[in-house]
Design a protein around this motif. Structure first.
Motif, PDB file in Angstrom:
ATOM      1  N   UNK A  86       2.716   3.933   3.561  1.00  0.00           N
ATOM      2  CA  UNK A  86       3.708   2.989   4.080  1.00  0.00           C
ATOM      3  C   UNK A  86       3.365   1.522   3.866  1.00  0.00           C
ATOM      4  N   UNK A  87       2.128   1.198   3.596  1.00  0.00           N
ATOM      5  CA  UNK A  87       1.792  -0.228   3.520  1.00  0.00           C
ATOM      6  C   UNK A  87       1.261  -0.646   2.160  1.00  0.00           C
ATOM      7  N   UNK A  88       1.385   0.240   1.176  1.00  0.00           N
ATOM      8  CA  UNK A  88       0.916  -0.126  -0.161  1.00  0.00           C
ATOM      9  C   UNK A  88       1.702  -1.318  -0.694  1.00  0.00           C
ATOM     10  N   UNK A  89       0.983  -2.274  -1.275  1.00  0.00           N
ATOM     11  CA  UNK A  89       1.640  -3.422  -1.883  1.00  0.00           C
ATOM     12  C   UNK A  89       2.098  -4.483  -0.899  1.00  0.00           C
ATOM     13  N   UNK A  90       1.724  -4.339   0.377  1.00  0.00           N
ATOM     14  CA  UNK A  90       2.122  -5.356   1.348  1.00  0.00           C
ATOM     15  C   UNK A  90       0.920  -6.223   1.705  1.00  0.00           C
ATOM     16  N   UNK A  91       1.191  -7.471   2.125  1.00  0.00           N
ATOM     17  CA  UNK A  91       0.072  -8.341   2.477  1.00  0.00           C
ATOM     18  C   UNK A  91      -0.493  -7.910   3.834  1.00  0.00           C
ATOM     19  N   UNK A  92      -1.736  -8.304   4.141  1.00  0.00           N
ATOM     20  CA  UNK A  92      -2.418  -7.812   5.346  1.00  0.00           C
ATOM     21  C   UNK A  92      -1.639  -8.053   6.626  1.00  0.00           C
TER      22      UNK A  92
END
Lengths: 328, 259
Positions: free
Chosen positions: A165-171
């Motif tokens: 779900x959080x691949x490619x998103x900033x921290x």
């Protein structure tokens, strides 16, 4: 084993792509309301498992029940029971956020009266209430992912699947997404099944299955897994380190090791030990450093390699190949 | 009822997208306008069709053909958006929904057909300018025929698109499938008088019958017996309907098979 509260039951599930065994005889159960994580490097079989559970891919052998429905014989009942957030966005960029939700609602036959309230409530939850009439192609990656989570929940699924779900998103966005995930478990009582190859994210799960080369190599709570590796390590510095070493041995019966001028203690639940330690010999201590074993350490111990190394290299090629095959 | 709702959902999405992309509508109009304005007017000045009645220009002859072309291209482009949806992931959202695959294929076919019919119908506005008289009844008949042609071509497009993994093969399909279909359809020149081998090819091109059906309605009553048409209208409609039936079954079956 099959108790009433298990919402996902997987028994001896296999999937082969020609010679390649992508999923190799896995079995597990997920309880109602649990946040369950599949952790493993790219190409380990995580997405293949999700695709089988979502009825998009037929298992080569084995069976699985979701919300009491068989994934092979009762495909439509399974599909109605699940919400799905894929690895890559699956929104229509030319439609507005609301139109994307309406589209989904019609496909899932959500009652019109229910939809009206539900739409607003979900957009509120993912903080997109004021963007409902904007076209999705102008959204950022994080906004799209949030909208997809909202869409996946629209038809009140029993299980929400989140594939990376959080691949490619900033921290910052990543931690935001996690806030929603925990929130919605509380508000919706939905069971969450997610895959990730980020160790720090897996910590948020109630239980984690570590998967490598298509097999589950360990399944436990994050702390349970970490206990497999060893105990916590406390490093202490002090003016008079010899005196401190003796004091600690005397009072707590713990024999420390001297290491680089520091005193190193190996202990269970170091975070609970530190207050006791300091109230006893606190005056003598200059600094305290606690290292708890990480899931990285667990993965290294179980597979003999670090997950970052496993992610790179050959695994990517395998994943790409499986993706191509999976499409056909 | 639930299945109808699913079909309607897929159909509606295509229509919303169509009306939202004004540029695409204008772009799709550019090509037929070029054919009519430049090619139609240019040839009208120098060529006269044999058998044509007095005062009947080449422009009038090609007008139904250009409408057919517009429907052909729009229908195939719409069908190809399946490949696009697959590449960009949207198709997954549809495939994991609790609706049978065939409703998706049918919805997509109806969406593409409607859009192609509208695109062809826009060109009817030009009828007075090319000197073609159209009664309201004839206009309705034309709309019906356009939809039938569009439905046959969209199903054909979906049959092809279901086999495609990426948009890379798209150019090839245009050059080796769509352009020949168009050129051999009798849209630009009559079947009568063509070389034997070409005449055979033209007779097996289903679009020939679509264009011929349009000419039947456009010119049948104004120029009876003028040999502007090839076949009786019921044969035209029968062939196009047969093509629609074959490809909607084939397209749906192909679409069903993909994982």
């Amino acid at each position: 084993m099959n108790n009433m509260e298990d919402i996902i039951i997987v028994e001896n599930l296999w999937r082969k792509f020609n010679q390649l065994v992508a999923v190799n005889d896995i079995s597990f159960t997920v309880g109602k309301g649990e946040i369950f994580g599949f952790l493993g490097p790219n190409g380990a079989g995580k997405s293949t498992t999700i695709q089988m559970l979502a009825t998009l891919l037929r298992p080569t052998a084995g069976r699985a029940l979701i919300n009491g429905h068989d994934i092979i014989r009762e495909q439509y009942a399974v599909r109605r029971s699940i919400g799905m957030v894929f690895q890559d966005p699956t929104l229509d960029g030319n439609l507005t956020a609301l139109e994307n939700l309406d589209f989904h609602a019609r496909l899932y036959d959500v009652d019109k009266k229910v939809l009206a309230g539900r739409r607003g409530e979900l957009l509120q939850m993912v903080e997109l209430a004021d963007r409902g009439r904007d076209r999705v192609k102008f959204f950022s990656g994080g906004m799209k992912r949030r909208l997809e989570i909202a869409r996946g929940l629209l038809h009140h699924p029993a299980v929400l699947f989140l594939d990376e779900p959080t691949v490619g998103l900033d921290p910052q966005t990543r931690s935001h997404i996690w806030t929603y995930i925990r929130d919605l478990r509380q508000k919706e009582g939905v069971t969450i099944f997610l895959t990730t190859h980020y160790m720090d994210e897996a910590e948020n799960c109630d239980r984690i299955a570590i998967i490598d080369h298509g097999q589950i190599v360990a399944l436990d709570t994050p702390s349970g897994l970490k206990q497999m590796v060893g105990r916590d390590v406390i490093n202490l510095t002090a003016k008079n380190i010899d005196q401190l070493t003796r004091d600690i041995e005397e009072r707590f019966g713990i024999r420390g090791n001297r290491f680089d001028g520091e005193l190193q203690l190996e202990i269970e639940q170091g975070d609970h030990f530190i207050p006791r330690l300091l109230s006893a010999v606190g005056d003598a201590v200059e600094s305290v450093n606690l290292h708890k074993p990480t899931l990285d350490d667990v993965f290294l111990k179980l597979t003999g390699r670090a997950i970052r190394a496993a992610n790179a290299g050959a695994a990517d090629a395998m994943r790409a190949m499986m993706k191509r095959r999976g499409r056909r | 009822m639930k299945h109808l709702k699913a079909i309607y959902t897929i159909w509606l999405r295509d229509l919303i997208r169509f009306f939202r992309e004004r540029n695409r509508i204008i772009g799709m109009l550019g090509q037929p306008l070029l054919y009519l304005l430049i090619m139609g007017n240019g040839f009208s000045a120098s060529f006269r069709l044999p058998y044509a009645p007095a005062g009947f220009s080449y422009l009038q002859f090609m007008y139904p053909g250009v409408i057919g072309m517009s429907v052909l291209f729009t229908a195939v482009f719409s069908a190809m958006s399946i490949v696009w949806d697959r590449e960009f992931g949207f198709l997954k959202e549809v495939l994991v929904a609790p609706v049978p695959r065939w409703t998706v294929a049918i919805g997509k076919t109806l969406g593409g057909s409607t859009v192609a019919m509208i695109q062809g119908a826009i060109l009817l506005i030009l009828a007075p300018f090319v000197g073609v008289h159209l009664s309201p009844v004839a206009a309705l008949e034309i709309l019906g025929i356009l939809f039938l042609i569009a439905f046959a071509l969209t199903s054909f497009g979906i049959t092809v698109a279901s086999r495609m993994e990426t948009m890379e093969g798209f150019q090839m399909i245009i050059n080796f499938l769509i352009m020949p279909l168009f050129f051999l359809s009798g849209a630009l020149f009559p079947l009568r008088g063509a070389a034997a081998w070409m005449s055979t090819l033209m007779k097996i091109d289903p679009l020939t019958y679509g264009v011929d059906a349009l000419r039947n309605v456009f010119f049948g009553s104004a120029y009876p017996g003028a040999a502007l048409v090839q076949f009786p209208i019921h044969l035209d409609l029968l062939v196009v309907a047969a093509m629609a039936l074959v490809f909607v079954v084939a397209g749906t079956a192909m679409f069903n098979r993909q994982v």
